[in-house]
Design an enzyme around this catalytic site. Structure first.
Site, PDB file in Angstrom:
ATOM      1  N   THR A 125       0.823  -1.205   0.000  1.00  0.00           N
ATOM      2  CA  THR A 125       0.000   0.000   0.000  1.00  0.00           C
ATOM      3  C   THR A 125       0.862   1.262   0.000  1.00  0.00           C
ATOM      4  O   THR A 125       0.442   2.301  -0.494  1.00  0.00           O
ATOM      5  CB  THR A 125      -0.916   0.015   1.229  1.00  0.00           C
ATOM      6  OG1 THR A 125      -0.125  -0.121   2.417  1.00  0.00           O
ATOM      7  CG2 THR A 125      -1.920  -1.124   1.174  1.00  0.00           C
ATOM      8  N   LYS A 144      12.967   1.500  -1.190  1.00  0.00           N
ATOM      9  CA  LYS A 144      11.523   1.609  -0.997  1.00  0.00           C
ATOM     10  C   LYS A 144      11.063   2.918  -1.631  1.00  0.00           C
ATOM     11  O   LYS A 144      11.421   4.002  -1.163  1.00  0.00           O
ATOM     12  CB  LYS A 144      11.213   1.574   0.505  1.00  0.00           C
ATOM     13  CG  LYS A 144       9.749   1.487   0.875  1.00  0.00           C
ATOM     14  CD  LYS A 144       9.638   1.320   2.392  1.00  0.00           C
ATOM     15  CE  LYS A 144       8.196   1.188   2.846  1.00  0.00           C
ATOM     16  NZ  LYS A 144       8.099   0.996   4.316  1.00  0.00           N
ATOM     17  N   ASP A 240       2.951  -3.314  13.874  1.00  0.00           N
ATOM     18  CA  ASP A 240       2.604  -4.092  12.675  1.00  0.00           C
ATOM     19  C   ASP A 240       3.544  -5.281  12.512  1.00  0.00           C
ATOM     20  O   ASP A 240       4.077  -5.524  11.424  1.00  0.00           O
ATOM     21  CB  ASP A 240       2.644  -3.204  11.431  1.00  0.00           C
ATOM     22  CG  ASP A 240       1.924  -3.849  10.239  1.00  0.00           C
ATOM     23  OD1 ASP A 240       1.090  -4.750  10.472  1.00  0.00           O
ATOM     24  OD2 ASP A 240       2.197  -3.466   9.092  1.00  0.00           O
TER      25      ASP A 240
END
EC number: 2.7.12.1
Length: 467
Positions: A125, A144, A240
């Protein structure tokens, strides 16, 4: 007489020059078009007229990512640390982002002259992860590339702050992924990391979701708890934790016989299962990491690893990470996620099926959104509230936690069950802390009994591989 003639000639010449000056100079000024100030960003779309080449003797100042964050450098100035004399013509053609804000690239393109794209490693996402070659340090790195959407850019800047904080205190670089650099490229925040191996989830998936040996689970669990304890010492909460965010340091693996499948014929290679050659891991993805003092009332964690206090809306803190670790350890032992669901009521029903009823004092504190999952006080509205027969089956097929572990673990089952019961306590105030869990007999007994660390190469017939 002659002097007067000379004076007349001089005055005539002066009048001619004055006439030419009045005519020619305004003509030149009007003819000369005003030029816009050239942008200093080398990766901007090419201007109509090529900018003049930079002087060879000029050495521009060196800019780094943190200077942009602090506002010391204007946004249009590109961090020159990636220039280093490389040709500015190395920029790929300007392409618009896709409809979701992802960067559009072709393998072989460059992200600044320093990094050349080798392949796409994954997508989420947040954006994409690209495998790139660092032309300066002559090494392969993972970059990234964040989507060009403000909320993701802001989250990326928070992640950079967390990564720099973690790297600053992690002298050995053994706990969390190391940030090498970051830069803003065509409205995409790009974070450069060391290149690591596959995630634990990817390894399980490519291994047909076959469980890990208990000795390997012990090593992975110890490192994971050490990483989380290190974060908690810095007053950071990951929020997470999941197998996708735990990466093996090395891609190398070996094949060993899978004795569970030797008694019946199977398809190609299923007589063997893969094991990582090294058990070293590192924690990644700190985009959701939060500080202890921040607001903790919103939803965090991926569904399968979400703690009950998050679902009930009673507030969360460090213990939510420990719940996630408990779920991860069960998954590594069994090969399957403990709570495979996508809705709150079914999730709570699964918890009660595996761990027993929820404590009334937590249910009574649940927020308004969670009150609908209960009836007659603290009793869960199940099975009456089930949405389908498949949902009922998904809950009823789950065994109690001790039975589940003993189905997959031959030895050390008792210690592991006790550890998991401490990590999966409903009440976060009673749940194990990270350093408390590290002192559990599941980890300490192996040292006391001088049990050697996990050895992935116990058999004479092995096949060394690399992902």
């Amino acid at each position: 007489m002659q002097s007067s003639v000379y004076r007349d000639k001089a005055s005539s010449i002066a009048m001619i020059l004055e006439t030419q000056r009045n005519v020619e100079f305004p003509h030149r000024i009007v003819d000369k078009r005003p030029r816009k100030r050239p942008r200093l960003t080398w990766d901007a779309a090419p201007p109509l007229l090529p900018p003049p080449p930079p002087p060879t003797v000029f050495q521009p100042p060196l800019y780094y990512g943190p200077e942009f964050a602090s506002g010391l450098v204007p946004n249009f100035v590109y961090p020159n640390m990636f220039y280093n004399g490389l040709p500015r013509q190395g920029s790929p053609p300007w392409r618009p982002d896709d409809k979701d804000g992802h960067y559009v690239f072709v393998v072989g393109d460059t992200l600044t002259p320093r990094y050349q794209i080798l392949s796409k490693m994954g997508e989420g996402t947040f954006g994409q992860v690209l495998e790139c070659f660092d032309n300066k340090n002559k090494e392969v790195v993972a970059i990234k590339v964040i989507r060009s959407i403000n909320k993701y850019r802001e989250a990326a800047m928070i992640e950079i702050d967390v990564l720099q904080r973690l790297t600053r205190h992690d002298v050995g670089g053994s706990r969390c992924v190391q940030i090498r650099n970051w830069f803003d490229y065509r409205n995409h925040i790009c974070i450069v990391f060391e290149k690591l191996g596959p995630s634990l989830y990817d390894f399980l998936r490519k291994n047909s979701y076959r469980s890990f040996p208990i000795d390997l689970v012990r090593e992975l669990g110890r490192q994971l708890l050490e990483s989380v304890a290190y974060m908690h010492d810095l007053r950071l909460i990951h929020t997470d934790l999941k197998p996708e965010n735990i990466l093996l340091v090395s891609s190398e693996y070996i094949k060993i016989p899978d004795y569970k499948f030797l008694s019946r014929p199977t398809k190609d290679g299923s007589y063997f299962k893969n094991l990582p050659k090294s058990s070293a891991i590192k924690l990644i993805d700190f985009g959701s990491t939060t500080f202890e003092h921040q607001d903790h009332n919103y939803i965090v964690s991926t569904r399968h690893y979400r703690a009950p206090e998050v679902i009930l809306g009673v507030g969360w803190n460090y213990p939510c990470d420990l719940w996630s670790i408990g779920c991860i350890l069960v998954e590594l032992c069994s090969g399957e996620a403990l709570f495979q669901t996508h809705e709150n009521l079914e999730h709570l029903a699964m918890m009660e099926r595996v761990l027993g009823p929820l404590p009334p004092h937590m249910v009574l504190r649940a927020d308004r959104r969670s009150e609908k999952y209960f009836r007659r006080g603290a009793k869960l509205d199940w099975p009456e509230g089930a949405t389908s027969r498949d949902s009922l089956k998904a809950v009823w097929k789950l065994p109690r936690l001790p039975n589940l572990i003993m189905q997959h673990v031959d030895h050390s089952a008792g210690d592991l069950i006790d550890l998991l019961q401490g990590l999966l306590r409903y009440d976060p105030t009673e749940r194990f802390k990270a350093r408390e869990a590290l002192n559990h007999p599941f980890f300490t007994r192996s040292r006391e009994q001088s049990i050697p660390p996990f050895n992935p190469n116990p058999h004479p017939f092995l096949y060394n591989q690399k992902n």
